[in-house]
Write an enzyme that holds these catalytic residues in place. Structure first.
Site, PDB file in Angstrom:
ATOM      1  N   ARG A  84       1.017  -1.294   0.083  1.00 33.66           N
ATOM      2  CA  ARG A  84       0.065  -0.103   0.051  1.00 33.66           C
ATOM      3  C   ARG A  84       0.872   1.365  -0.083  1.00 33.66           C
ATOM      4  NH1 ARG A  84      -4.914   2.103   3.746  1.00 33.66           N
ATOM      5  NH2 ARG A  84      -5.254   4.032   2.889  1.00 33.66           N
ATOM      6  N   ARG A  95      -7.226   0.947  -2.974  1.00 30.57           N
ATOM      7  CA  ARG A  95      -6.219   0.545  -1.949  1.00 30.57           C
ATOM      8  C   ARG A  95      -6.379  -0.920  -2.065  1.00 30.57           C
ATOM      9  NH1 ARG A  95      -9.082   3.675   2.757  1.00 30.57           N
ATOM     10  NH2 ARG A  95      -9.389   4.851   0.858  1.00 30.57           N
ATOM     11  N   ASP A  98      -6.369  -2.014   3.297  1.00 34.28           N
ATOM     12  CA  ASP A  98      -6.597  -0.924   4.487  1.00 34.28           C
ATOM     13  C   ASP A  98      -7.289  -1.686   5.822  1.00 34.28           C
ATOM     14  OD1 ASP A  98      -7.246   1.559   5.554  1.00 34.28           O
ATOM     15  OD2 ASP A  98      -9.352   1.179   5.345  1.00 34.28           O
ATOM     16  N   ASP A 100      -7.915  -0.854   9.999  1.00 38.74           N
ATOM     17  CA  ASP A 100      -8.187  -0.042  11.071  1.00 38.74           C
ATOM     18  C   ASP A 100      -8.572  -0.691  12.247  1.00 38.74           C
ATOM     19  OD1 ASP A 100      -8.343   2.503   9.436  1.00 38.74           O
ATOM     20  OD2 ASP A 100     -10.137   1.733   8.191  1.00 38.74           O
TER      21      ASP A 100
END
Length: 374
Positions: A84, A95, A98, A100
């Site tokens: 990334r 992307r 990702d 989180d």
């Protein structure tokens, strides 16, 4: 023993081989963050906030000893390792991966680098639906409501589609094995490795009580005189210790790691005892051996003799300083013969002659990965 905390992560991808991207991320998280008790189904959704290819999204439950800020940095590094490239401008974009942090226990964190709970999680069905699948009754720390209720209150009207594909959950060591025995020659590092594994995976540890044996220093001064009482005292102590501690496997299903296995008693006895003494000793050993729980994995650390002698000198036990190379070779030959004749024991031999798993994290990870694959 490290304190394990629970965190929930959201993963998304809309570039390349999306399932492969997610699986690679899951594998690296299991390797670098901690164990993954739960993985949600894979959900497909349209891109959020911009026009692009559909996203695949999942949520993970992870247990980790890393603090939140350290966890965030590890996840950023995983994203980088997977290719990334973050853009300087803010806003939504394509992307390949990702990751989180959604929740970290019940903590509320507002810092320059991290906000937990994730500020947008309650507004996005592509986050809430997979999260609720694996954490239905978990309480949102700010809303003070179960996540399933938060999902019902979500106003996002996006279409979320569960796909048939299923990711593979990496099985953690503590779940794969109940009991691991780590063996090796004198100075091979078996106790150091057992302590490290116990610390990382919160395992109960069984360490040989060699320092409490009054015959050990005497044996190195006069082997012929003190060999039999030494070996008998070790056998009795090992049998009692393993019998007591391994009984907990039946009661609590704990993960246990030891720095010896009782068969080492026979290996050393073969070397140190006279023939008639050994025959008597063997009768006693056979009665005890059949009562001892066998390890799910037997790890033998091989180190060459030169390295063993260096380690023995470095740790500085006075009664060990006159150990000769020939004696160490006999011990190794005994282990080699034992390993070659055990058909019902799951055995992993690791050559550690050229690595330093105590001071080098990558070397330690190499050993852990070997144990995971065994």
């Amino acid at each position: 023993m490290k304190i394990q905390r629970t965190s929930y992560l959201s993963l998304g991808t809309n570039q390349g081989n999306k399932l492969e991207n997610l699986q690679n991320a899951v594998d690296l998280i299991a390797d670098k963050v901690g164990s993954i008790p739960k993985i949600s189904s894979v959900y497909k959704t349209a891109s959020w906030g911009f026009e692009s290819d559909d996203f695949y999204n999942i949520c993970l439950k992870v247990t980790t000893h890393h603090p939140p800020e350290k966890l965030m940095q590890i996840l950023l590094n995983i994203e980088k390792d997977l290719g990334r490239k973050r853009k300087a401008s803010s806003g939504y974009a394509d992307r390949n991966i990702d990751i989180d942090i959604l929740l970290f226990d019940d903590e509320i964190i507002f810092s320059k680098t991290l906000i937990v709970p994730h500020s947008k999680m309650l507004e996005r069905k592509f986050v809430l639906i997979p999260l609720v699948e694996i954490a239905t009754t978990t309480i949102h720390p700010i809303e003070k409501k179960q996540l399933s209720i938060c999902l019902q209150n979500c106003t996002d009207s996006s279409e979320i589609i569960k796909i048939d594909a299923q990711l593979i959950r990496p099985i953690p060591i503590a779940e794969k094995y109940n009991y691991i025995a780590i063996e090796g020659n004198i100075g091979a590092g078996k106790t150091s490795l057992a302590k490290m594994v116990s610390d990382e995976f919160n395992a109960k540890i069984i360490l040989e009580r060699f320092a409490e044996n009054p015959f050990l220093p005497k044996f190195y001064e006069d082997k012929e005189r003190f060999a039999f009482p030494l070996e008998m005292s070790f056998l009795a102590d090992r049998y009692q210790q393993l019998s007591d501690d391994l009984a907990q496997l039946d009661l609590f299903k704990n993960f246990i790691v030891s720095d010896y296995y009782i068969f080492k008693s026979l290996i050393f006895a073969q070397i140190t005892l006279q023939k008639d003494e050994y025959l008597l000793y063997r009768k006693m050993f056979n009665m005890m051996y059949k009562e001892i729980t066998k390890p799910d994995l037997y790890v033998y650390l091989y180190q060459n003799t030169e390295r063993l002698l260096q380690n023995i000198k470095k740790r500085g036990r006075s009664y060990e300083q006159n150990i000769e190379a020939g004696y160490l070779q006999k011990i190794h030959d005994g282990y080699k013969n034992f390993i070659s004749t055990q058909q019902n024991l799951n055995i992993l031999v690791i050559d550690v002659s050229e690595i330093d798993f105590v001071d080098n994290k990558e070397d330690y990870k190499y050993i852990i990965n070997q144990i995971k694959k065994a």
